[in-house]
Scaffold this motif. Structure first.
Motif, PDB file in Angstrom:
ATOM      1  N   ASN A 125       0.821  -1.219   0.000  1.00  0.00           N
ATOM      2  CA  ASN A 125       0.000   0.000   0.000  1.00  0.00           C
ATOM      3  C   ASN A 125       0.854   1.267   0.000  1.00  0.00           C
ATOM      4  O   ASN A 125       0.510   2.251   0.649  1.00  0.00           O
ATOM      5  N   LEU A 137       1.530   5.228  -5.392  1.00  0.00           N
ATOM      6  CA  LEU A 137       1.315   6.673  -5.335  1.00  0.00           C
ATOM      7  C   LEU A 137       0.252   7.155  -6.322  1.00  0.00           C
ATOM      8  O   LEU A 137       0.150   8.350  -6.572  1.00  0.00           O
ATOM      9  N   GLY A 170      12.793   3.950  -2.229  1.00  0.00           N
ATOM     10  CA  GLY A 170      12.681   4.655  -0.952  1.00  0.00           C
ATOM     11  C   GLY A 170      11.678   3.983  -0.021  1.00  0.00           C
ATOM     12  O   GLY A 170      11.772   4.092   1.194  1.00  0.00           O
ATOM     13  N   GLY A 178      -2.742  -4.978 -10.918  1.00  0.00           N
ATOM     14  CA  GLY A 178      -3.786  -5.810 -10.309  1.00  0.00           C
ATOM     15  C   GLY A 178      -5.057  -5.897 -11.122  1.00  0.00           C
ATOM     16  O   GLY A 178      -6.094  -6.332 -10.610  1.00  0.00           O
ATOM     17  N   VAL A 214      -0.756 -11.551  -8.443  1.00  0.00           N
ATOM     18  CA  VAL A 214       0.575 -12.151  -8.389  1.00  0.00           C
ATOM     19  C   VAL A 214       0.743 -12.779  -7.010  1.00  0.00           C
ATOM     20  O   VAL A 214       0.541 -12.107  -5.988  1.00  0.00           O
ATOM     21  N   HIS A 222       5.277   5.068 -11.527  1.00  0.00           N
ATOM     22  CA  HIS A 222       4.239   4.821 -10.518  1.00  0.00           C
ATOM     23  C   HIS A 222       2.991   4.143 -11.069  1.00  0.00           C
ATOM     24  O   HIS A 222       2.225   3.565 -10.323  1.00  0.00           O
TER      25      HIS A 222
HETATM   26  P1  FAD Z   1       0.614  -1.457  -3.473  1.00  0.00           P
HETATM   27  O1  FAD Z   1       0.639   0.004  -3.251  1.00  0.00           O
HETATM   28  O2  FAD Z   1      -0.039  -2.276  -2.440  1.00  0.00           O
HETATM   29  O3  FAD Z   1      -0.106  -1.761  -4.880  1.00  0.00           O
HETATM   30  C1  FAD Z   1       0.287  -1.102  -6.054  1.00  0.00           C
HETATM   31  C2  FAD Z   1      -0.583  -1.613  -7.224  1.00  0.00           C
HETATM   32  O4  FAD Z   1      -0.332  -2.991  -7.447  1.00  0.00           O
HETATM   33  C3  FAD Z   1      -2.080  -1.500  -6.966  1.00  0.00           C
HETATM   34  O5  FAD Z   1      -2.733  -1.241  -8.187  1.00  0.00           O
HETATM   35  C4  FAD Z   1      -2.468  -2.885  -6.460  1.00  0.00           C
HETATM   36  O6  FAD Z   1      -3.817  -3.193  -6.733  1.00  0.00           O
HETATM   37  C5  FAD Z   1      -1.526  -3.769  -7.236  1.00  0.00           C
HETATM   38  N1  FAD Z   1      -1.109  -4.963  -6.501  1.00  0.00           N
HETATM   39  C6  FAD Z   1      -0.532  -5.037  -5.276  1.00  0.00           C
HETATM   40  N2  FAD Z   1      -0.230  -6.309  -4.974  1.00  0.00           N
HETATM   41  C7  FAD Z   1      -0.623  -7.058  -6.018  1.00  0.00           C
HETATM   42  C8  FAD Z   1      -0.576  -8.450  -6.289  1.00  0.00           C
HETATM   43  N3  FAD Z   1      -0.054  -9.314  -5.424  1.00  0.00           N
HETATM   44  N4  FAD Z   1      -1.066  -8.895  -7.474  1.00  0.00           N
HETATM   45  C9  FAD Z   1      -1.616  -8.031  -8.373  1.00  0.00           C
HETATM   46  N5  FAD Z   1      -1.691  -6.701  -8.145  1.00  0.00           N
HETATM   47  C10 FAD Z   1      -1.190  -6.221  -6.984  1.00  0.00           C
HETATM   48  N6  FAD Z   1       8.089   3.533  -7.080  1.00  0.00           N
HETATM   49  C11 FAD Z   1       9.054   3.360  -8.010  1.00  0.00           C
HETATM   50  O7  FAD Z   1       8.827   2.696  -9.033  1.00  0.00           O
HETATM   51  N7  FAD Z   1      10.295   3.911  -7.861  1.00  0.00           N
HETATM   52  C12 FAD Z   1      10.633   4.616  -6.754  1.00  0.00           C
HETATM   53  O8  FAD Z   1      11.761   5.084  -6.657  1.00  0.00           O
HETATM   54  C13 FAD Z   1       9.636   4.766  -5.746  1.00  0.00           C
HETATM   55  N8  FAD Z   1       9.931   5.422  -4.607  1.00  0.00           N
HETATM   56  C14 FAD Z   1       8.967   5.567  -3.644  1.00  0.00           C
HETATM   57  C15 FAD Z   1       9.294   6.213  -2.444  1.00  0.00           C
HETATM   58  C16 FAD Z   1       8.329   6.363  -1.462  1.00  0.00           C
HETATM   59  C17 FAD Z   1       8.686   7.045  -0.179  1.00  0.00           C
HETATM   60  C18 FAD Z   1       7.015   5.870  -1.666  1.00  0.00           C
HETATM   61  C19 FAD Z   1       5.959   5.996  -0.619  1.00  0.00           C
HETATM   62  C20 FAD Z   1       6.694   5.218  -2.833  1.00  0.00           C
HETATM   63  C21 FAD Z   1       7.660   5.064  -3.830  1.00  0.00           C
HETATM   64  N9  FAD Z   1       7.369   4.395  -5.020  1.00  0.00           N
HETATM   65  C22 FAD Z   1       8.345   4.222  -5.963  1.00  0.00           C
HETATM   66  C23 FAD Z   1       5.997   3.893  -5.263  1.00  0.00           C
HETATM   67  C24 FAD Z   1       5.702   2.516  -4.665  1.00  0.00           C
HETATM   68  O9  FAD Z   1       6.490   2.241  -3.558  1.00  0.00           O
HETATM   69  C25 FAD Z   1       5.901   1.448  -5.730  1.00  0.00           C
HETATM   70  O10 FAD Z   1       4.940   1.639  -6.735  1.00  0.00           O
HETATM   71  C26 FAD Z   1       5.797   0.015  -5.193  1.00  0.00           C
HETATM   72  O11 FAD Z   1       6.221  -0.865  -6.199  1.00  0.00           O
HETATM   73  C27 FAD Z   1       4.395  -0.358  -4.751  1.00  0.00           C
HETATM   74  O12 FAD Z   1       4.472  -1.576  -4.016  1.00  0.00           O
HETATM   75  P2  FAD Z   1       3.396  -1.911  -2.895  1.00  0.00           P
HETATM   76  O13 FAD Z   1       3.721  -3.246  -2.359  1.00  0.00           O
HETATM   77  O14 FAD Z   1       3.279  -0.836  -1.913  1.00  0.00           O
HETATM   78  O15 FAD Z   1       2.077  -1.990  -3.789  1.00  0.00           O
END
Ligand code: FAD
Length: 479
Positions: free
Chosen positions: A81, A84, A143, A210, A215, A437
């Motif tokens: 979660n 962004l 990050g 998703g 996955v 993102h």
């Molecule tokens: P979530 O936020 O839980 O989900 C993201 C998406 O994937 C949603 O659409 C969700 O429905 C889907 N999803 C989640 N799990 C599954 C699953 N198992 N199967 C199918 N769909 C699924 N991103 C970057 O790319 N590069 C960066 O440098 C970067 N830096 C960041 C720094 C900070 C401080 C923050 C807060 C965010 C940053 N991000 C960055 C964004 C974010 O962290 C990434 O997009 C990360 O990959 C999301 O992973 P999550 O586990 O939190 O996914």
């Protein structure tokens, strides 16, 4: 018929049935447990979770999806979660949340074949540690590594801090296990490096946010651990000078350059003024700070630092660099990285924000930033943009903070005009509205700026084939 939230009476019946498909801790329904799953990292997107389903293994995910699909019930997959773009939380109408947070098994580490197989709920930082314990390295680094999870990383095709050297996660996935909307398990877990046997199905789910399947596990490539790193931050007064720095370090450190990050002066000042312990290494303010990290494969990190010092010395002599700080220890390197990685956190502490994650041809970034300042000033008085990002990939993050004193609710009304101003400029520069993102709920309406009608129609056809009832993450990604 498309998926829709159930009535209150139907909901109780569905919750009872779902409880029968998972273990006791596998279903949360207490309203007190909901907020953390209903609200995104920024606190900007929130909706209504009808219940949070937390399976422990792939078989349970398959049972749950088969049930939800049969009853046309909407479900939002969620991992860490930290996304962004509002893709990981339900909307106000309500949906079930399927969280992979309890699927945290490292299934195997193959030190010889250099791969790791793990559940989708493993936190990125734990995966990195598991690789390190085997003397290898997982190249993905963000990050948000302490909170984001592998399933989310794959579903957003995460990039991050080392894309320059190792590529997006798309380039690191060897195999994938996915559960389709109807509960079919696609077991594509494989560590084979070569496998030319028809369509590369796994690629369809990487970056699909998703919308095509859940996955549940992945096999990722590992790399030789870096023996050390040399980290420096240089100050430049013009964007052209940042380009000169980029060109010099690309030439000087072929195959070893991990990151070249750009941080605007306002972002540096914000982090230094907001986050405890963060401090700019420069006595004076300069237009940009450029952070450089070289990962050395030989054990001689001191020599690598010397080479970086030499390269920066030459740039100072050429009048390209105004000031420089070269980390002499890992703690100092972390301090410099804090100025870059701390930007989203500092912004979040300061004001309501609208975030943009854009890509351009690298040479266009300086002009885009100047134009963006002007375009935002035309939208509203007092908007405060900060610019930072993975400049070597042409990736610029623009965080536009609300004018001082404006509350989040008031700022929401400005999202549309700011989106239009920024995305019009992106189109003008032939850039991308989403570098890393994804699209989520924020950029759906703008997808056609980057994708042709034929491409969007093909995406829709894929969605209709794999998720005909539209149960998986409805109203996300596709316009
Ligand atoms: P979530 O936020 O839980 O989900 C993201 C998406 O994937 C949603 O659409 C969700 O429905 C889907 N999803 C989640 N799990 C599954 C699953 N198992 N199967 C199918 N769909 C699924 N991103 C970057 O790319 N590069 C960066 O440098 C970067 N830096 C960041 C720094 C900070 C401080 C923050 C807060 C965010 C940053 N991000 C960055 C964004 C974010 O962290 C990434 O997009 C990360 O990959 C999301 O992973 P999550 O586990 O939190 O996914």
């Amino acid at each position: 018929m498309f998926a829709r939230p159930p009535s209150a009476a139907e909901l109780d019946r569905h919750l009872d049935a779902l409880q029968g498909l998972v273990d006791t801790a596998g279903l949360l329904t207490d309203p007190a447990d909901m907020p953390r799953y209903e609200r995104d990292w920024m606190g900007k997107f929130h909706g209504r979770a009808l219940g949070v389903i937390r399976p422990r293994d792939t078989a349970a995910v398959a049972r749950v999806l088969a049930y939800l699909n049969a009853h046309r019930l909407p479900v939002v997959p969620q991992a860490g979660n930290t996304g962004l773009v509002g893709g990981s939380v339900p909307d106000a109408a309500g949906a079930f949340v399927l969280s992979v947070e309890r699927m945290t098994r490292i299934r195997a580490v193959d030190a010889v074949g250099a791969s790791i197989t793990l559940d989708a709920g493993v936190v990125l930082e734990s995966a990195q540690e598991a690789a390190r314990r085997a003397g290898l390295m997982l190249a993905l680094d963000l990050g948000s590594k302490g909170s984001c999870r592998i399933g989310g990383n794959i579903s957003t095709n995460a990039g991050g801090l080392k894309v320059l050297r190792y590529g997006h996660i798309r380039e690191q996935v060897l195999g994938l296990e996915v559960v389709l909307a109807d509960g079919t398990v696609l077991d594509g877990l494989s560590s084979l490096r070569k496998n030319n046997t028809g369509y590369d199905l796994k690629q369809m789910f990487i970056g699909a946010e998703g919308t095509l399947g859940v996955v549940t596990a992945a096999t990722l490539k590992l790399f030789p651990a870096e023996a050390g790193r040399a980290v420096a931050m240089v100050a430049v007064d013009r964007f052209d000078d940042a380009l000169a720095v980029l060109a010099a370090v690309r030439r000087g450190f072929p195959g070893r350059l991990n990151s070249v990050e750009l941080i605007g002066a306002d972002a540096v000042a914000l982090v230094a003024g907001t986050l405890p312990g963060a401090r700019s290494p420069f006595a004076l303010a300069h237009t940009y700070a450029v952070l450089i990290e070289v990962g050395s494969d030989d054990a001689d990190a001191v020599a690598e630092r010397g080479r970086l010092e030499e390269a920066i010395g030459a740039l100072i002599e050429a009048g390209r660099v105004a000031d420089a700080a070269i980390a002499q220890s890992d703690a100092q390197a972390e301090g410099l990285w804090r100025l870059r990685e701390g930007v989203p956190e500092a912004v979040a502490h300061t004001a309501p924000v609208h975030k943009y994650d854009l890509t351009f041809a690298v040479g266009d970034i300086g002009r885009f930033i100047a134009d963006c300042d002007l375009a935002l000033a035309r939208v509203a008085k007092g908007l405060r943009p900060v610019y930072f990002g993975h400049v070597a990939d042409g990736n610029v993050h623009v965080n536009v903070m609300a004018p001082p004193g404006m509350q989040a609710s008031g700022y929401q009304a400005l999202q549309g005009p700011i989106d239009d101003a920024i995305f019009d400029l992106v189109a003008q520069y032939r850039g991308s509205i989403s570098a890393e993102h994804g699209i989520g709920q924020v950029k759906r309406a703008y997808l056609d700026r980057n994708r042709s009608t034929a491409e969007i129609a093909t995406m829709r056809a894929l969605k209709a084939m794999l998720d005909p009832n539209g149960v998986l993450n409805p109203h996300r990604l596709l316009p």
